[in-house]
Scaffold this motif. Structure first.
Motif, PDB file in Angstrom:
ATOM      1  N   THR A 684       0.752  -1.136   0.164  1.00 59.72           N
ATOM      2  CA  THR A 684      -0.039  -0.074  -0.324  1.00 59.72           C
ATOM      3  C   THR A 684       0.759   1.012  -0.010  1.00 59.72           C
ATOM      4  O   THR A 684       1.785   1.617   0.964  1.00 59.72           O
ATOM      5  N   VAL A 685       0.733   2.028  -1.105  1.00 58.52           N
ATOM      6  CA  VAL A 685       1.636   3.124  -1.193  1.00 58.52           C
ATOM      7  C   VAL A 685       1.137   4.444  -1.135  1.00 58.52           C
ATOM      8  O   VAL A 685       0.133   4.713  -1.662  1.00 58.52           O
ATOM      9  N   ARG A 686       1.614   5.409  -0.338  1.00 60.01           N
ATOM     10  CA  ARG A 686       1.090   6.790  -0.286  1.00 60.01           C
ATOM     11  C   ARG A 686       2.215   7.749  -0.913  1.00 60.01           C
ATOM     12  O   ARG A 686       3.476   7.625  -0.666  1.00 60.01           O
ATOM     13  N   PHE A 687       1.677   8.276  -1.853  1.00 67.73           N
ATOM     14  CA  PHE A 687       2.670   9.445  -2.525  1.00 67.73           C
ATOM     15  C   PHE A 687       2.679  10.621  -1.808  1.00 67.73           C
ATOM     16  O   PHE A 687       1.598  11.454  -1.850  1.00 67.73           O
ATOM     17  N   ALA A 688       3.733  11.226  -1.364  1.00 66.92           N
ATOM     18  CA  ALA A 688       3.723  12.294  -0.457  1.00 66.92           C
ATOM     19  C   ALA A 688       3.337  13.717  -1.032  1.00 66.92           C
ATOM     20  O   ALA A 688       3.715  13.765  -2.377  1.00 66.92           O
ATOM     21  N   SER A 689       2.742  14.454  -0.516  1.00 65.69           N
ATOM     22  CA  SER A 689       2.381  15.762  -1.060  1.00 65.69           C
ATOM     23  C   SER A 689       3.154  16.523  -1.646  1.00 65.69           C
ATOM     24  O   SER A 689       3.116  17.394  -2.480  1.00 65.69           O
ATOM     25  N   GLN A 693       5.098  20.242  -6.296  1.00 68.43           N
ATOM     26  CA  GLN A 693       4.204  21.163  -5.790  1.00 68.43           C
ATOM     27  C   GLN A 693       3.028  22.127  -6.345  1.00 68.43           C
ATOM     28  O   GLN A 693       2.200  22.714  -6.077  1.00 68.43           O
ATOM     29  N   THR A 694       3.229  22.038  -7.759  1.00 67.41           N
ATOM     30  CA  THR A 694       2.246  22.745  -8.668  1.00 67.41           C
ATOM     31  C   THR A 694       1.080  21.917  -9.038  1.00 67.41           C
ATOM     32  O   THR A 694      -0.184  22.263  -9.541  1.00 67.41           O
ATOM     33  N   LYS A 695       0.864  20.570  -8.636  1.00 68.68           N
ATOM     34  CA  LYS A 695      -0.446  19.759  -8.838  1.00 68.68           C
ATOM     35  C   LYS A 695      -0.891  19.068  -7.871  1.00 68.68           C
ATOM     36  O   LYS A 695      -0.227  18.898  -6.794  1.00 68.68           O
ATOM     37  N   LYS A 696      -1.844  18.527  -8.143  1.00 69.93           N
ATOM     38  CA  LYS A 696      -2.551  17.609  -6.804  1.00 69.93           C
ATOM     39  C   LYS A 696      -2.497  16.102  -7.298  1.00 69.93           C
ATOM     40  O   LYS A 696      -2.811  15.430  -6.568  1.00 69.93           O
ATOM     41  N   ALA A 697      -1.980  15.950  -8.423  1.00 70.69           N
ATOM     42  CA  ALA A 697      -2.032  14.622  -8.753  1.00 70.69           C
ATOM     43  C   ALA A 697      -0.653  14.260  -9.695  1.00 70.69           C
ATOM     44  O   ALA A 697      -0.129  15.248 -10.186  1.00 70.69           O
ATOM     45  N   ILE A 698       0.029  13.284  -9.493  1.00 75.20           N
ATOM     46  CA  ILE A 698       1.131  12.728 -10.582  1.00 75.20           C
ATOM     47  C   ILE A 698       0.640  12.214 -11.663  1.00 75.20           C
ATOM     48  O   ILE A 698      -0.254  11.411 -12.130  1.00 75.20           O
ATOM     49  N   ARG A 721       5.385  -5.055 -13.454  1.00 73.71           N
ATOM     50  CA  ARG A 721       5.390  -3.674 -13.446  1.00 73.71           C
ATOM     51  C   ARG A 721       4.047  -3.104 -13.664  1.00 73.71           C
ATOM     52  O   ARG A 721       3.343  -3.773 -14.473  1.00 73.71           O
ATOM     53  N   PHE A 722       3.765  -2.116 -13.042  1.00 74.56           N
ATOM     54  CA  PHE A 722       2.269  -1.509 -13.204  1.00 74.56           C
ATOM     55  C   PHE A 722       2.066  -0.162 -13.256  1.00 74.56           C
ATOM     56  O   PHE A 722       3.045   0.595 -12.736  1.00 74.56           O
ATOM     57  N   ILE A 723       1.472   0.301 -14.112  1.00 72.54           N
ATOM     58  CA  ILE A 723       1.224   1.666 -14.373  1.00 72.54           C
ATOM     59  C   ILE A 723      -0.051   2.292 -13.952  1.00 72.54           C
ATOM     60  O   ILE A 723      -1.110   1.601 -14.071  1.00 72.54           O
ATOM     61  N   TYR A 724       0.068   3.587 -13.654  1.00 71.89           N
ATOM     62  CA  TYR A 724      -0.932   4.411 -13.189  1.00 71.89           C
ATOM     63  C   TYR A 724      -0.948   5.822 -13.300  1.00 71.89           C
ATOM     64  O   TYR A 724      -0.088   6.385 -13.630  1.00 71.89           O
ATOM     65  N   LYS A 725      -2.250   6.316 -13.648  1.00 77.05           N
ATOM     66  CA  LYS A 725      -2.460   7.620 -14.464  1.00 77.05           C
ATOM     67  C   LYS A 725      -3.153   8.416 -13.513  1.00 77.05           C
ATOM     68  O   LYS A 725      -4.046   8.077 -12.808  1.00 77.05           O
ATOM     69  N   LYS A 726      -2.676   9.621 -13.421  1.00 73.47           N
ATOM     70  CA  LYS A 726      -3.376  10.778 -12.440  1.00 73.47           C
ATOM     71  C   LYS A 726      -3.568  10.272 -11.001  1.00 73.47           C
ATOM     72  O   LYS A 726      -4.664   9.925 -10.489  1.00 73.47           O
ATOM     73  N   VAL A 727      -2.405  10.052 -10.449  1.00 78.27           N
ATOM     74  CA  VAL A 727      -2.272   9.466  -8.936  1.00 78.27           C
ATOM     75  C   VAL A 727      -2.601  10.524  -8.022  1.00 78.27           C
ATOM     76  O   VAL A 727      -1.608  11.595  -7.945  1.00 78.27           O
ATOM     77  N   SER A 728      -3.251  10.517  -7.299  1.00 78.81           N
ATOM     78  CA  SER A 728      -3.670  11.523  -6.355  1.00 78.81           C
ATOM     79  C   SER A 728      -2.624  11.579  -5.180  1.00 78.81           C
ATOM     80  O   SER A 728      -2.256  10.316  -4.576  1.00 78.81           O
ATOM     81  N   LEU A 729      -2.162  12.749  -4.749  1.00 82.22           N
ATOM     82  CA  LEU A 729      -1.083  12.991  -3.889  1.00 82.22           C
ATOM     83  C   LEU A 729      -1.749  12.585  -2.301  1.00 82.22           C
ATOM     84  O   LEU A 729      -2.921  12.870  -2.121  1.00 82.22           O
ATOM     85  N   LYS A 731      -2.755  10.006  -0.720  1.00 80.84           N
ATOM     86  CA  LYS A 731      -3.762   8.939  -0.640  1.00 80.84           C
ATOM     87  C   LYS A 731      -2.993   7.644  -0.831  1.00 80.84           C
ATOM     88  O   LYS A 731      -2.214   7.577  -1.776  1.00 80.84           O
ATOM     89  N   HIS A 732      -3.818   6.773  -0.267  1.00 81.25           N
ATOM     90  CA  HIS A 732      -3.014   5.088  -0.401  1.00 81.25           C
ATOM     91  C   HIS A 732      -3.673   4.772  -1.448  1.00 81.25           C
ATOM     92  O   HIS A 732      -4.796   4.532  -1.855  1.00 81.25           O
ATOM     93  N   VAL A 733      -2.600   3.993  -2.342  1.00 79.39           N
ATOM     94  CA  VAL A 733      -3.013   3.180  -3.501  1.00 79.39           C
ATOM     95  C   VAL A 733      -2.571   1.792  -3.232  1.00 79.39           C
ATOM     96  O   VAL A 733      -1.251   1.384  -2.880  1.00 79.39           O
ATOM     97  N   ALA A 734      -3.395   0.680  -3.210  1.00 81.60           N
ATOM     98  CA  ALA A 734      -2.995  -0.725  -3.058  1.00 81.60           C
ATOM     99  C   ALA A 734      -2.581  -1.221  -4.355  1.00 81.60           C
ATOM    100  O   ALA A 734      -3.377  -1.154  -5.225  1.00 81.60           O
ATOM    101  N   ILE A 735      -1.517  -1.768  -4.188  1.00 81.69           N
ATOM    102  CA  ILE A 735      -0.684  -2.513  -5.369  1.00 81.69           C
ATOM    103  C   ILE A 735      -0.597  -4.066  -5.100  1.00 81.69           C
ATOM    104  O   ILE A 735       0.240  -4.234  -4.314  1.00 81.69           O
ATOM    105  N   PHE A 736      -0.883  -4.833  -5.927  1.00 83.86           N
ATOM    106  CA  PHE A 736      -0.947  -6.136  -5.843  1.00 83.86           C
ATOM    107  C   PHE A 736       0.203  -7.081  -6.755  1.00 83.86           C
ATOM    108  O   PHE A 736       0.368  -6.435  -7.877  1.00 83.86           O
ATOM    109  N   ASN A 737       1.145  -7.651  -6.086  1.00 88.48           N
ATOM    110  CA  ASN A 737       2.284  -8.058  -6.783  1.00 88.48           C
ATOM    111  C   ASN A 737       1.689  -9.592  -7.384  1.00 88.48           C
ATOM    112  O   ASN A 737       1.826 -10.553  -6.809  1.00 88.48           O
TER     113      ASN A 737
END
Length: 892
Positions: A684-689, A693-698, A721-729, A731-737
């Protein structure tokens, strides 16, 4: 003429090859320009052969007994630019066949075809890609093989080898990388003391009873047993204390003309191979009496055969074939078959210099080991599993068939390559069932055909279209008039190569150009939905038998405006390099512009959820691509192989191929297995805010699950390898191997902020704990992680190495030279990691750099579809998923 019995196998095959060498393409056949570009003209034999048959050690241009076959006499094969050739790095005119790479006789003279990373077990392994020619690494050896006094590269690349420019290479790395590699690198051998899990360690401590600061030694000219221990201070002191100079091995015999001769024989006053001692009676008798006084040449001869001269006789009388020295103790209880074998490291693979595994001990775990979010699973593995005794049941050959009656054996030839069946009516009559490649009442004729072998990758955004979707492929053989003459249906299975035949019609004889078209459909239990098409030319279509080997990716198909399709829509073939477009027709219509009605208008195929494909307008039995669970010429029959199948954890059974009644359990996210019985590891990954600095999502993030493998040290392998678009900062993202029960050693996040700004971050460094239970044999208990929660934070960023090197001159060095200055990158910054074109590097607790080969920039994007300064990213991982992602500029 010589009698057949007088010929050896080579002469016989040589004559047969010459006899049939004229069965090639005659120069009288009219060929197109595209065909000529792939052919070579034999001027003497006056015929054409494929350019891919040049220099394959088979004489195809044979003309007569006195002339040479010109296809084997050419000097510069590189000028043909053949894809099946590897260009030797140090020899501009030598290009060897890829099938001959690493061959001692036919490989590269400079050995550059042996410079690869790891093993070739799966299609995505770096070594497999190197052998196929889809990946050429900028470096040709592992990071740890730099500056270790052992030349890996026998020629210079950009005026650099692994043993040049070593002034900046720290001495501490010498000691770290050379310790316990099986070879004495210090005169006193202190780098090989106290190395566990080896035959040398067992002999030293368990048999000779030496202390941790002693080498085992067989003393010279002793009256009693010569087994003793030698303090490390007395080794390498230019005084020979042990038989054969084993304590002075870096000086005595080190400069011998033959590097395999490391043992000093006093009676011959010269150096010999240690493998000749105690293995042949006439070699070095003085030292033999010191080491193996029990040796007798006559005791083992009857057991191993009169011609055997390489064996070892144990003290207890046991005879060891091949002379021992295989890293396994076979002489009990003293292990004398492995004595001194580490001096034969150039000859015996079990004692060759070892490239040590990358150790996670030099790194700190992240998240820390004390983190409560780390979920452990106890995996019990036996250190010394007990061998199983053979039983009568285990010795039975599994492939053995029941005996065949004499009458059936007599008739086994009747159907040639087919299978004979006895019909009930008329009683006793025989009939032959032929394979696709043969036909005739006795399978006596060979079919003209195209053999198709392919593997398909699936775009990541298509994999998740529907949980219960399957992908069905319809392969059709069409002529230049767009008439379908043969077809085959395949259910797509990930990571599997598919193989089938498409047969030409027997009458009339084929003419003109031919094509293989592949249609992909998304198939459920209720409907069939068309996805995309590929069109492949059949080269040399005049040949009776042809072969297509294909590797392609299913992506979203593009539309077009170039054709006016009356009852359909304009589409582009996915493999279109010449912008070939086509009309995809609605049901009941065909023709180049979908303006010809066909018999699909009246077929019940579509009413039952299928897709109808007419071979020609008046086809009475058009092809019907059926939904899952249906079959027949119009999908009228139902079948259900899922009746007794119970998929666990909410999985759904999907019927697949009616020919074998195969099925698959479509599992919910986080589960896998034949019945969805296993749980995938999860992070479970959280992308730090504060990452951006200029956007709310990756915009785009790729998460890599990467592991170390003991059999291939120094290389980091990607599990998923998994790809994600517009990842919110924040917030937790559950990624399964997927398809893995445990988490690997590393989890990496690759973040695309915009096309010119891509960064790597350490999301997790996982150190699996190990404990021992000495009461059960003993087993080792590994506490392996199945679930963690972590954060991607700025301090775990892995910048490009050029950001860390402050010297412009060093930054401009070729990569093979620049890596030898990577210690500066760790000393000048507090970074934990950094990357270059090939490596992922870490700075350990002592601020020393250690690097792993990591293919983080795949090179399989053959076509750049991106526009407006976008960047292409092609992902292929071990689950055979791919995604071509278009990353737009910041202002897009």
């Amino acid at each position: 003429m010589a009698q057949l019995g007088e010929w050896d196998d080579y002469d016989f095959m040589h004559e047969v090859t010459h006899m049939f060498s004229g069965c090639s393409i005659s120069a009288a056949i009219k060929l197109t320009n595209s065909s000529l570009s792939n052919l070579f003209y034999c001027s003497g034999a006056k015929k054409f052969i494929s350019k891919y048959r040049l220099g394959d050690n088979i004489h195809d241009c044979f003309h007569n007994e006195t002339s040479h076959s010109e296809d084997e006499m050419l000097v510069d094969f590189c000028s043909f630019n053949l894809t099946n050739r590897f260009k030797c790095l140090n020899l501009t005119s030598q290009c060897v066949q890829r099938a001959m790479m690493m061959d001692k006789l036919y490989g590269c003279e400079d050995k550059s075809d042996t410079l690869h990373f790891g093993n070739c077990k799966t299609a995505l392994d770096l070594n497999c890609q190197f052998l196929r020619g889809v990946y050429s690494p900028p470096v040709h050896y592992l990071y740890r093989e730099n500056c270790n006094n052992v030349s890996k590269l026998l020629f210079a690349v950009d005026e650099e080898t692994d043993e040049t420019s070593c002034d900046e290479w720290p001495q501490s790395l010498h000691q770290r990388y050379q310790r316990c590699d099986g070879v004495w690198d210090f005169n006193d051998g202190r780098d090989e003391l106290n190395c566990s899990n080896s035959a040398v360690s067992y002999i030293t401590h368990d048999i000779f009873k030496c202390s941790k600061n002693e080498h085992y030694c067989i003393k010279r000219n002793t009256t009693g047993s010569g087994l003793s221990c030698l303090p490390v201070e007395q080794a390498g002191d230019n005084v020979t204390d042990c038989t054969g100079g084993t304590d002075e091995r870096t000086t005595v015999c080190a400069s011998a003309s033959n590097y395999q001769k490391r043992f000093f024989c006093l009676s011959q006053n010269g150096c010999i191979s240690v493998l000749l001692v105690c293995r042949q009676n006439s070699i070095c008798p003085t030292e033999r009496d010191d080491i193996c006084p029990w040796f007798s040449i006559n005791d083992c001869k009857p057991e191993l055969g009169e011609d055997s001269n390489v064996y070892f006789q144990c003290k207890n009388g046991t005879c060891i074939p091949e002379g021992g020295c295989n890293g396994v103790i076979e002489c009990y209880p003293y292990g004398e078959d492995e004595w001194l074998c580490d001096m034969a490291y150039e000859l015996k693979p079990a004692y060759s210099r070892k490239t040590l595994e990358f150790s996670l001990d030099i790194l700190d775990a992240y998240p820390p080991l004390s983190d409560p979010s780390r979920r452990m699973h106890h995996d019990i593995r036996m250190l010394h599993p007990l061998p199983l005794k053979a039983t009568a049941a285990t010795t039975k050959l599994l492939g053995s068939a029941p005996s065949t009656p004499a009458r059936e054996k007599h008739l086994s030839w009747y159907c040639n390559r087919g299978v004979q069946v006895i019909k009930r009516h008329p009683e006793g009559t025989r009939e032959c069932l032929c394979p696709p490649s043969y036909y005739g009442n006795r399978c006596q004729f060979q079919s003209e055909r195209v053999t198709v072998v392919f593997r398909m990758d699936t775009q990541a955004i298509l994999v998740g279209r529907q949980q219960q979707d399957a992908i069905k492929l319809l392969a059709i053989l069409v002529n230049e008039d767009n008439i379908i003459v043969s077809q085959e249906e395949i259910i797509h299975t990930r990571s599997v190569k598919h193989f089938f035949y498409l047969k030409y019609p027997q009458l009339p004889p084929k003419r003109g150009n031919w094509f293989v078209r592949l249609n992909a459909y998304s198939v459920t239990t209720s409907q069939v939905y068309f996805l995309a098409s590929w069109l492949f030319d059949v080269p040399f279509s005049f040949l009776p038998v042809n072969r297509l080997a294909l590797d392609f990716t299913l992506t979203e198909q593009e539309t077009c405006q170039t054709l006016h399709c009356v009852h359909g829509s304009c589409r582009k073939y996915l493999n279109s390099r010449r912008q070939r477009d086509y009309c995809h027709c609605r049901n009941g219509w065909s023709g180049q512009l979908c303006n010809i009605s066909n018999t699909c208008l009246t077929s019940k195929c579509v009413d039952r959820g299928g897709e109808c494909v007419s071979r020609y307008p008046s086809d009475p039995w058009p092809i019907c691509v059926c939904a899952l669970g249906r079959l027949g010429i119009d999908c009228h029959a139902k079948f259900n192989p899922c009746g007794d199948v119970k998929c666990r954890n909410g999985g759904t059974c999907i019927p697949l191929d009616e020919r074998s009644l195969r099925f698959v359990c479509s599992c919910r996210q986080g589960y896998y297995g034949l019945r969805c019985e296993s749980i995938s590891a999860r992070v479970t990954v959280r992308f730090a805010s504060d990452l951006i600095q200029t956007k709310k999502a990756i915009p785009v993030a790729i998460v890599h699950f990467a592991e170390l493998k003991g059999e291939t040290p120094g290389v980091l392998f990607v599990q998923n390898r998994f790809i994600y678009k517009k990842v919110s900062l924040n917030k937790h993202v559950a990624i399964f191997n997927d398809n893995h029960e445990y988490l690997p050693d590393f989890v990496l996040a690759q973040i695309f902020f915009h096309p010119g700004h891509v960064d790597y971050y350490l999301a997790a460094i996982i150190k699996h704990q190990t404990t021992f239970n000495y009461y059960t044999n003993p087993p080792v208990i590994r506490h392996r992680l199945t679930n963690i929660t972590t954060s991607v934070i700025p301090s775990n960023r892995c910048p490009d190495v050029n950001e860390l090197l402050d010297n412009q001159t060093i930054r401009e060095f070729p990569l093979m030279k620049k890596v030898k200055f990577y210690q500066h990158a760790c000393r000048l910054s507090q970074t934990k990691c950094f990357v270059d074109e090939v490596h992922l590097c870490f700075c350990d607790r002592d601020r020393a750099a250690d690097c792993l080969v990591f293919q983080h920039e795949p090179t399989t994007c053959l076509i750049d579809y991106c526009q407006n300064s976008g960047r292409k990213v092609h992902l292929v991982h071990h689950q055979i998923r791919a995604a071509m992602v278009r990353i737009l500029p910041a202002d897009g």
